[in-house]
Motif scaffolding. Structure first.
Motif, short mmCIF file in Angstrom:
data_model
loop_
_atom_site.label_atom_id
_atom_site.label_comp_id
_atom_site.label_asym_id
_atom_site.label_seq_id
_atom_site.Cartn_x
_atom_site.Cartn_y
_atom_site.Cartn_z
N GLU A 122 0.83 -1.20 0.00
CA GLU A 122 0.00 0.00 0.00
C GLU A 122 0.87 1.26 0.00
O GLU A 122 0.58 2.23 -0.70
CB GLU A 122 -0.92 -0.02 1.22
CG GLU A 122 -2.06 -1.02 1.11
CD GLU A 122 -2.86 -1.14 2.40
OE1 GLU A 122 -2.44 -0.51 3.41
OE2 GLU A 122 -3.88 -1.84 2.40
N ASN A 123 1.95 1.26 0.78
CA ASN A 123 2.84 2.41 0.83
C ASN A 123 3.50 2.66 -0.52
O ASN A 123 3.63 3.80 -0.97
CB ASN A 123 3.92 2.20 1.90
CG ASN A 123 3.35 2.28 3.31
OD1 ASN A 123 2.28 2.85 3.52
ND2 ASN A 123 4.06 1.71 4.27
N ILE A 124 3.94 1.58 -1.17
CA ILE A 124 4.59 1.71 -2.47
C ILE A 124 3.61 2.23 -3.51
O ILE A 124 3.95 3.09 -4.33
CB ILE A 124 5.20 0.36 -2.91
CG1 ILE A 124 6.42 0.05 -2.05
CG2 ILE A 124 5.59 0.40 -4.38
CD1 ILE A 124 7.02 -1.31 -2.28
N VAL A 125 2.39 1.73 -3.49
CA VAL A 125 1.36 2.18 -4.43
C VAL A 125 1.14 3.68 -4.28
O VAL A 125 1.04 4.42 -5.28
CB VAL A 125 0.05 1.40 -4.22
CG1 VAL A 125 -1.12 2.09 -4.92
CG2 VAL A 125 0.19 -0.03 -4.74
N GLN A 161 3.30 5.88 -3.05
CA GLN A 161 4.50 6.57 -3.54
C GLN A 161 4.49 6.70 -5.06
O GLN A 161 4.84 7.74 -5.61
CB GLN A 161 5.75 5.79 -3.11
CG GLN A 161 6.09 5.87 -1.64
CD GLN A 161 7.32 5.04 -1.33
OE1 GLN A 161 8.35 5.17 -2.00
NE2 GLN A 161 7.23 4.19 -0.33
N ILE A 162 4.08 5.62 -5.72
CA ILE A 162 4.03 5.63 -7.19
C ILE A 162 3.01 6.65 -7.67
O ILE A 162 3.27 7.42 -8.60
CB ILE A 162 3.68 4.23 -7.73
CG1 ILE A 162 4.80 3.24 -7.41
CG2 ILE A 162 3.42 4.27 -9.24
CD1 ILE A 162 4.45 1.79 -7.66
N ARG A 163 1.83 6.69 -7.04
CA ARG A 163 0.79 7.66 -7.42
C ARG A 163 1.32 9.09 -7.30
O ARG A 163 1.02 9.96 -8.13
CB ARG A 163 -0.43 7.51 -6.52
CG ARG A 163 -1.37 6.37 -6.92
CD ARG A 163 -2.76 6.62 -6.37
NE ARG A 163 -3.63 5.49 -6.67
CZ ARG A 163 -3.90 4.50 -5.84
NH1 ARG A 163 -3.35 4.52 -4.62
NH2 ARG A 163 -4.69 3.52 -6.18
N GLY A 199 -5.70 12.88 -10.67
CA GLY A 199 -5.01 11.63 -11.01
C GLY A 199 -5.91 10.56 -11.56
O GLY A 199 -5.68 9.37 -11.31
N PHE A 200 -6.94 10.95 -12.33
CA PHE A 200 -7.79 9.92 -12.90
C PHE A 200 -8.17 10.26 -14.34
O PHE A 200 -8.03 11.40 -14.79
CB PHE A 200 -9.05 9.70 -12.05
CG PHE A 200 -10.07 10.82 -12.11
CD1 PHE A 200 -10.16 11.74 -11.09
CD2 PHE A 200 -10.93 10.96 -13.20
CE1 PHE A 200 -11.09 12.77 -11.14
CE2 PHE A 200 -11.87 11.98 -13.25
CZ PHE A 200 -11.95 12.90 -12.21
N ALA A 258 9.11 4.92 -11.82
CA ALA A 258 9.27 5.93 -10.77
C ALA A 258 10.60 5.81 -10.03
O ALA A 258 10.91 6.64 -9.17
CB ALA A 258 8.11 5.83 -9.79
N GLY A 259 11.38 4.76 -10.33
CA GLY A 259 12.65 4.56 -9.64
C GLY A 259 12.48 4.04 -8.23
O GLY A 259 13.32 4.28 -7.36
N ILE A 260 11.39 3.30 -8.01
CA ILE A 260 11.10 2.75 -6.68
C ILE A 260 11.39 1.26 -6.68
O ILE A 260 10.95 0.53 -7.57
CB ILE A 260 9.63 3.00 -6.30
CG1 ILE A 260 9.38 4.51 -6.17
CG2 ILE A 260 9.27 2.28 -5.00
CD1 ILE A 260 7.92 4.87 -5.99
#
Length: 344
Positions: free
Chosen positions: A14-17, A19-21, A66-67, A102-104
């Motif tokens: 969830e945290n990564i998602v 961050q990507i957003r 963002g949609f 995103a470089g994550i």
């Protein structure tokens, strides 16, 4: 996996998602797939929908929120929804691809479904096969194939770029099994016969076929010496449908977007030679007539296409059929012909 570990993975995901957003602009992402995105208000943009055929734009993008949403087909969502739909990806696959963009750092094979893990292994097998065939081309057994390439005025750099290879009388199956791939996997991707278990491609110059993301999904093989068929393509598999793949689109995509047009050619060699000459916006359908699936794929990159097929009767009929399909899908179309004696 314990409940506690599952909850930890869920929280990390969830945290990564999120961050990507935060890091990926939905407008920038969509512009890479949809041509002619135009501003339609203070905080919105509009284009023709990539998910259904239309002439009047009804596909809207709101970068601030963002949609995206299409009033024509009611498709909508965020960056993950868009990428899943446009590239036919699972959610995990979309997260991995956007994380890389995103470089994550996102390593989550542990959270893959069995189906996703099986599919990933098939991709690994196709990469393994591509490397195997490429090494064979430059082995002591590849002299005849290398001569053919040289006679077609292709450089080693071009052969390396397109991962050209060589299939001998056999050998891939045994080597792949030794590397840990199963007979069932080799059959699934069309590398060995369902009936005999023998290698499908034998004594052929090999052309890896990649999807638009650059992943090898199939092979084409040209017979070396006498024999039929002259060209042999992989059958449709879980990774490959020839009606939805255009050869060299993985290389041509950026040039097509930059130039605002694409050139459709007929065969592997025509496309490879064009790219070597610097005309890098050329692609080709594979062993099948151009169809609406190909048109929808091209529409992600441009709405202008030039058709340059062989000048014989069959080529001209194919040009007409292709032009009609493109016109029906909203393209601007030109049909060109080779001057006498220049087609080879």
């Amino acid at each position: 996996m314990s409940l506690k570990v599952n909850l930890i993975y869920k929280k990390v995901k969830e945290n990564i998602v999120e961050q990507i957003r935060e890091q990926i602009d939905i407008l920038d992402l969509i512009r890479e797939y949809v041509p002619m995105v135009k501003r339609s208000g203070i905080n919105s943009y509009k284009a023709c929908c990539p998910f259904h055929q239309e002439k009047t734009p009804s596909f809207t993008i709101n970068p601030d929120k963002g949609f995206f949403y299409c009033f024509g087909c009611q498709s909508g969502g965020d960056i993950f929804t868009f990428l899943m739909k446009i590239e036919n990806l699972s959610f995990n696959e979309a997260v991995r691809k956007l994380a890389e963009r995103a470089g994550i750092d996102y390593h989550n094979e542990e959270t893959m479904t069995e189906e996703e893990r099986a599919r990933l292994n098939l991709y690994k097998l196709m990469t393994f096969a591509g490397d195997f065939y490429h090494k064979q081309l430059f082995s002591e057994h590849g002299a005849q194939a290398r001569t053919y390439i040289k006679d077609r005025n292709l450089s080693k750099e071009t052969a390396d770029k397109f991962m050209l290879g060589l299939s001998l009388s056999g050998g891939l199956s045994a080597v792949a099994q030794k590397a840990g791939f199963s007979v069932n996997e080799l059959k699934q991707v069309g590398l060995i016969s369902q009936a005999s278990g023998n290698d499908i491609f034998r004594n052929r110059l090999m052309f890896p076929i990649a999807n638009h993301r650059g992943e090898i999904v199939a092979f084409g093989g040209r017979i070396l010496g006498e024999g039929q068929p002259k060209y042999l393509n992989s059958p449709d598999t879980p990774l490959f449908s020839k009606s939805r793949i255009l050869y060299a689109l993985n290389f041509a995509g950026p040039s097509i977007r930059k130039k605002g047009r694409a050139v459709l050619l007929e065969g592997y060699m025509d496309v490879i030679a064009s790219h070597q000459a610097g005309i890098s916006y050329c692609v080709a359908p594979l062993g099948t007539s151009f169809n609406e699936g190909h048109a929808k794929l091209l529409k992600r990159y441009t709405d202008s296409v030039t058709i340059l097929f062989d000048p014989d009767s069959a080529g001209q009929k194919a040009s007409l059929r292709t032009a009609l399909i493109l016109l029906e899908n909203g393209f601007y179309v030109n049909v060109a012909v080779f001057p006498d004696g220049l087609d080879h």
